[in-house]
Design an enzyme around this catalytic site. Sequence first.
Site, PDB file in Angstrom:
ATOM      1  N   GLN A   1      38.326  -9.370  70.609  1.00 34.62           N
ATOM      2  CA  GLN A   1      37.234 -10.339  70.632  1.00 34.62           C
ATOM      3  C   GLN A   1      36.871 -10.741  69.202  1.00 34.62           C
ATOM      4  OE1 GLN A   1      33.809  -9.276  72.986  1.00 34.62           O
ATOM      5  NE2 GLN A   1      32.799 -11.185  72.530  1.00 34.62           N
ATOM      6  N   PHE A   2      37.467 -11.822  68.732  1.00 39.76           N
ATOM      7  CA  PHE A   2      37.253 -12.275  67.354  1.00 39.76           C
ATOM      8  C   PHE A   2      35.808 -12.668  67.087  1.00 39.76           C
ATOM      9  CE2 PHE A   2      37.911 -16.317  69.433  1.00 39.76           C
ATOM     10  CZ  PHE A   2      37.147 -17.220  68.700  1.00 39.76           C
ATOM     11  N   THR A   3      35.048 -13.009  68.131  1.00 38.91           N
ATOM     12  CA  THR A   3      33.661 -13.442  67.932  1.00 38.91           C
ATOM     13  C   THR A   3      32.751 -12.311  67.447  1.00 38.91           C
ATOM     14  OG1 THR A   3      33.099 -13.072  70.258  1.00 38.91           O
ATOM     15  CG2 THR A   3      33.861 -15.293  69.641  1.00 38.91           C
TER      16      THR A   3
END
Length: 150
Positions: A78-80
């Site tokens: 999850q890059f966020t």
Amino acid sequence: MRVVIQRVSEASVIIGDKEVASIGNGLLVLLGVVNEDNHEDINWLCNKIVNLRIFPDENNVMNKSILDLGGEIIAVSQFTLHASTKKGNRPSYIKAAKPDVAIPLYEKFVEELQYTLGKPIQTGEFGADMKVNLVNDGPVTIIIDSKNRE
């Protein structure tokens, strides 16, 4: 590396109309990677995750780890998790590692987490549009950043 760990009574990951991962009691681990992350971050986080005492013992005190429980883990990229919201209202993801850096580190993280747990874990798919379903047990949610160890 930054992780959000959620103690769950059940969790699953759906891509399109296909369920690709599903667990009962255990942990849902969301992982964000930055360019500076390395194998030391992976090893430290994996040990921390499997030894984290966030499951209740016989006195209902959070005193047991996923190892003690024999529970399952789903790991999802999850890059966020590395979003910057300092300026304006649109998050910036400039700190998040690009796929050429993030994918090998995510794969190594999954491999090391399986080794440290002593059994296979389930995963989402890097870069896919996933629907993550979970029942947060407690609720218990822990955020750990490998760059903030002290």
